[in-house]
Design a protein around this motif. Structure first.
Motif, short mmCIF file in Angstrom:
data_model
loop_
_atom_site.label_atom_id
_atom_site.label_comp_id
_atom_site.label_asym_id
_atom_site.label_seq_id
_atom_site.Cartn_x
_atom_site.Cartn_y
_atom_site.Cartn_z
N UNK A 118 0.82 -1.22 0.00
CA UNK A 118 0.00 0.00 0.00
C UNK A 118 0.85 1.26 0.00
N UNK A 119 2.07 1.19 0.59
CA UNK A 119 2.89 2.38 0.70
C UNK A 119 3.77 2.62 -0.52
N UNK A 120 3.74 1.73 -1.49
CA UNK A 120 4.52 1.94 -2.71
C UNK A 120 3.92 3.14 -3.46
N UNK A 121 4.74 4.07 -3.93
CA UNK A 121 4.18 5.22 -4.66
C UNK A 121 3.31 4.76 -5.82
N UNK A 122 2.18 5.44 -6.04
CA UNK A 122 1.25 5.00 -7.09
C UNK A 122 1.88 4.95 -8.47
#
Length: 717
Positions: free
Chosen positions: A235-239
């Motif tokens: 979820x914390x990976x940059x979009x």
């Protein structure tokens, strides 16, 4: 690192100047050649020098490193695999390894992440072009040089063309570092190919972006299970890089893109559809002849001790191998079966008509189903043995509470369910209901934790189907409190309340909890008199429960799913003429007009980026949610179907009686069917809605009838 008295002054004619590090297999020194060139010189520990098999592996490492020496790896300068203590010297690359850098400085910024992703894709492309598979790509094996990342340490690499009969792959060992290994490295190590490096690349980029691996767990066993069977925590990976990571982390090797496709994605932001699993619609005699492999999850009881040792490579020995399902194959020991669940409360009179299961989930070696007053019941994936069943209300008296039950979610061998405990409060037969959310061990049915969410007439049943609870990576978000005035997160590990937030007034703004792409949303209706005239959509911060953003849209709409980073919503009533799209990051709202209006009675689902409309008579329509264009329309021959399931190539629909159809997702052609079953009990199929099928590799599990399930090999459809 300072040199020790036991360290040599020179190795192979190269002067030793410093220690760079040490691990389970050897010590790496900083050395210098006669011409002054700095080298990284790896010397094997003495205990391995007399191991003939190890020397063979070391010769392979040297050969592999020489084959792929280039701009993205550390070139080999010299080596001696026959020395009393084998050694290899490569060009020294100044800089930190990725793991050390992230621990010291935190996650990489986005520009550096792009550079890392591209450099690693180029590196494994060159490794694969040389006919090799690295098999241990991890942060410690990525050096951050001034001119870009370099991949080092080919200690467990293998030539891609080596046959499975190679004795060194038949020793019951799985080679690699568990948090960054691919599913097939645990389940079928002799069949590991280039796609394993792509999976590891995705894990390494996710680590660099977040500071943690996508499958990290305190338990090495749990880590292995999550790699094989669990969802990645990204979820914390940059979009901007999320599609790249998601494609790399596909469970099935053939669903992962090639390095060239990854580089195209980074350059253009476009990815041709990733290579998918073999089309199950192809006749069996036209498919490549490959043996069906029985996948095994190979784990070491002392694995945690080995991890603490911080070895540069890790050998995982087969002790008590546990069979586990792996995408693209069948669960170990699988056979076609059909079973009905035992009755968890045979002494209670049923309340209302019986119905099928409303939801099933697979985790580990188990298929767990719920519905029709069953809190949960477990079938073995391999042979269907029904080893336990629990009632939603396990009190002695049947006082007329809920007859529902549902699987809220599944995670790492646990299933989230809810209970409804009805207790008498006076002598007149009145009862009081206490609701709980529980995490059950899928293998044993025992509760790992149990949390009361509400007690009394004002409490809300935490039913997933009714929007009162959802599963997210951190646990379960549920309506909470005796008066249902809150929503709260129950932690995945212990069920404790991590945070609690007030709900809007449910009399004036009735709300539902929804999840899309593992993200939580709160949908609240806006009432004008008795009519719903608008819907507010709020994304919830998973860490705090507070709103990230809220947008308001017209009409009574619900979330169907997420496609290409956008929520897809459609009207709850009336003919479907448009869909609403909300960008999950920018929360920009757009509307796509459907090229072909869909009937009011249609159910709609978003699966793998496509919007599907299903009608009670069996008609199925596929729509591009971004443009509204209808892709195809077909008669599935399945009436009253429940929600569908989808693989990369086919859509599966089943009826309450167990009739099954497989549809090619590209053309809409029905490629296979199974007739309904007559052993499902006395069921009103016209009014029953059953759970969606569950796909585990090539095994499809189809709930049907009264608490019954059957399974089929989709390659036989």
């Amino acid at each position: 690192m300072a040199l020790r008295e036991s360290d040599p002054a020179e190795v192979g004619g190269y002067r030793i100047e410093d220690r760079l590090g040490s691990g389970g297999m050897g010590v790496v020194y900083l050395a210098r050649s006669d011409s002054g060139r700095r080298l990284a010189l790896k010397v094997v520990h003495a205990q391995y020098a007399d191991d003939d098999e190890f020397r063979i592996r070391f010769r392979r490492e040297v050969a592999a490193a020489r084959q792929v020496s280039g701009a993205f790896t550390a070139p080999v300068v010299d080596a001696d695999a026959d020395a009393p203590r084998p050694w290899m010297a490569t060009l020294y690359i100044p800089g930190e390894d990725l793991g050390t850098h992230v621990r010291r400085h935190g996650p990489l910024p986005l520009p550096k992440l792009y550079e890392l992703a591209a450099g690693l894709a180029e590196a494994i492309r060159d490794i694969h072009r040389a006919g090799m598979v690295h098999r241990d790509l991890k942060p410690a094996n990525v050096m951050l040089a001034e001119d870009g990342p370099r991949v080092i340490d080919f200690g467990i690499s293998r030539a891609a063309e080596f046959a499975a009969s190679d004795v060194l792959t038949q020793t019951g060992r799985v080679m690699g570092t568990p948090p960054f290994m691919s599913p097939e490295q645990f389940s079928s190590p002799q069949d590991v190919g280039p796609a394993a490096d792509v999976f590891s690349l995705g894990s390494v980029v996710a680590y660099a972006a977040t500071g943690h691996g996508p499958f990290d767990s305190p338990s090495p066993y749990e880590t292995a299970v999550r790699v094989v069977d669990g969802a990645a925590e990204i979820d914390d990976v940059p979009p901007e890089l999320l599609p790249f990571v998601q494609l790399c982390l596909e469970k099935h090797p053939k669903s992962r893109p090639s390095p060239d496709e990854l580089l195209r994605l980074l350059r253009n932001g476009e990815m041709p559809g990733p290579r998918s699993e073999p089309d199950s619609g192809t006749p069996r005699d036209e498919q490549p002849s490959t043996p069906r492999r029985r996948k095994r999850l190979i784990l070491l009881s002392a694995l945690s001790a080995l991890l603490v040792a911080a070895a540069t490579t890790l050998t995982v020995m087969s002790v008590n191998a546990e069979p586990t399902p792996v995408a693209g194959d069948l669960p170990s020991g699988w056979q076609a079966w059909h079973k009905r669940s035992k009755d968890p409360s045979p002494d209670k009179d049923p309340i209302g008509p019986s119905s099928p299961f409303n939801r099933c989930a697979a985790t580990g070696r188990s298929l767990v189903c719920a519905g029709d007053d069953v809190m949960a019941t477990r079938f073995a994936l391999a042979d269907g043995r029904n080893t336990w069943a629990r009632s939603i209300d396990e009190t002695a008296d049947d006082l007329g509470g809920s007859s529902a039950g549902t699987i809220i979610g599944a995670r790492g061998g646990s299933v989230y369910v809810y209970g409804a405990d009805d207790r008498p409060v006076d002598g007149d037969g009145l009862s009081k209901t206490r609701y709980t959310v529980q995490a059950l061990d899928a293998e044993t049915g025992k509760a790992r934790w149990k949390t009361v969410t509400g007690d009394g007439d004002g409490a809300t049943e935490p039913n997933r189907e009714h929007g009162a609870s959802i599963a997210v990576p951190a646990g379960v978000i549920t309506v909470y409190g005796d008066d249902s005035k809150y929503y709260a997160l129950l932690g995945a590990d212990d069920g404790k309340v991590r945070w609690k937030r007030p709900l809007p007034d449910q009399e004036t703004d009735p709300c539902l909890l929804r999840a899309a792409d593992r993200q939580a949303y709160l949908l609240c209706a806006r009432l004008t008199g008795d009519d719903i005239t608008g819907t507010s959509v709020t994304r919830l911060d998973p860490a705090t429960g507070r709103p990230d953003w809220t947008v308001k849209i017209k009409g009574d709409q619900d979330i169907a799913g997420q496609a290409d980073g956008r929520l897809v919503l459609a009207g709850v009533t009336g003919t479907h003429r448009t869909v609403t799209l909300i960008n999950a990051e920018s929360h920009v709202v757009t509307t796509a007009r459907l090229a072909t209006a869909q009937p009011e009675g249609a159910s709609l689902y978003v699966l793998r980026g496509t919007l599907y409309f299903t009608l009670p008579g069996g008609s199925v329509r596929a729509v591009d949610p971004g443009t509204g264009r209808q892709l195809w329309k077909t008669d599935s021959t399945v009436e009253q179907s429940g929600p569908p399931a989808a693989s990369a190539t086919r859509l599966y629909l089943a009826s309450p009686s167990g009739r099954l159809a497989a549809i090619d997702v590209r053309t809409g052609r029905v490629t296979g069917t199974r007739a309904g079953r007559d052993d499902g009990g006395d069921l009103d199929v016209a009014t029953s809605i059953t759970a969606p099928p569950v796909l585990v590799g090539d095994a499809l599990y189809v709930p049907y009838g009264l608490r019954a399930v059957y399974t089929a090999d989709v390659r036989d459809l």
